[in-house]
Design an enzyme around this catalytic site. Sequence first.
Site, short mmCIF file in Angstrom:
data_model
loop_
_atom_site.label_atom_id
_atom_site.label_comp_id
_atom_site.label_asym_id
_atom_site.label_seq_id
_atom_site.Cartn_x
_atom_site.Cartn_y
_atom_site.Cartn_z
N GLY A 29 -4.00 -57.01 -38.43
CA GLY A 29 -3.05 -56.92 -39.77
C GLY A 29 -2.80 -57.53 -40.63
CG ASN A 30 -0.47 -57.06 -44.21
OD1 ASN A 30 0.63 -57.36 -43.51
ND2 ASN A 30 -0.10 -55.61 -43.10
CE1 TYR A 31 -4.22 -63.85 -44.30
CE2 TYR A 31 -5.55 -62.72 -45.98
CZ TYR A 31 -5.74 -63.25 -44.88
OH TYR A 31 -6.75 -63.17 -44.18
#
Length: 397
Positions: A209-211
Amino acid sequence: MGLQGKHIILGVTGGIAAYKSVMLLRLLIKAGAEVQVVMTPAAKEFVKPLTFSSLSGKPVVSEFFTANTGEWHSHVDLGLWADLMVIAPATASTIGKMANGIADNMLVTTYLSAKEDVMIAPAMDLDMWQHPTTQRNIETLRKDGVEIISPEKGELASGLEGKGRMAEPAEILSSIEKYFANKETLKGVKVMVTAGPTYENIDPVRFVGNYSSGKMGFEIAREFAKRGAEVILISGPVTLETPSGVAERVNVVSANEMYAKAEEAFPKCDIAVFAAAVADYSPVEAADKKIKRENKDELTICLKRNPDIAASLGKIKKNQVTVGFALETDNELENAKRKLKTKNFDFIVLNSLKDPEAGFLKDTNKITIISRDGEVKEFEAKTKSEVAADIVNSIKL
Ligand code: CTP
């Protein structure tokens, strides 16, 4: 711009700034609005109801019923009558009651029954304004869709100097006029916004995923809804509440799911904003059981490309205005211009991770908008909600 025929509830609470509400009422009446004043019991200690009723031409509502006649004042009917409710001044106490549903007076009861939008102009001493309780309550109200007309800095009734003074009546009037002007501008326009990250499963408990927090996309959706657009918000996994006025929210997890939902919504839309931070790759195969460590020193996860949602829809676009985002760390302008072309965007919003005010998980952003015809507009660092307004203002249908 006038307020001809608009029905406004003016809520007045018990603060010294209540005297300024008399001026606000005059301005509203002059602008053509019909105003029903609702006062809290404490407000009547500061200004007599007669002052307000003389100016509005309507008896002030303050109690649930009139003591001598037994006439019942219906907060539900008031809520149905009004196009907008404005509480000015809003004291810390009323703000706390509104945020927590403590309906122990006619004003808060009316707020809880309100079908119309609500604006508040807080007024209090600077320490009360700064107190975490007040700030938490303000945040709750903001999330509930209440528009906050920020207090100003200046001399306070306590003799102290600081933030807490109610905005001037003329400024409150202009916020009200802006609200009505905005509400109409995108009526009948359909908008799709993608927001948040996507999660690509590695196994049942892990993901790539990412932030991304989704804040920017959600603020854009809120801004479109405020202007009367019909908004469909397609969101990856975030912890945000749906902004008020958004017609439909679709929750997705992976890039493929987001693609499927966006593809379905896109042909019906007039505007599409691709604010999601879509994972570009996902595991070739997600394990159906938790992957065990088994004393391995290294683990390789093979990734395959995900669909590029914006680029794919850019290929099939007809009359839609499309807006993309580019979050870059280097060669910012060049990269953004390339993405604008390859994804067939009409505008691209560039944020650079070099700017301390920009990026994931922040409440602020600093953007540059580049349009298809090569125009480059740089903006100051602002809150994400102000940035959303700048983005929406840049879109010409
Ligand atoms: N985008 C998308 N689907 C993807 C990747 C990106 O819809 N699979 C959209 C984003 O929502 C954004 C724009 O494309 O509006 C640019 O995203 P970005 O991640 O910066 O671009 P990439 O094409 O992934 O380029 P790179 O990772 O090489 O910087």
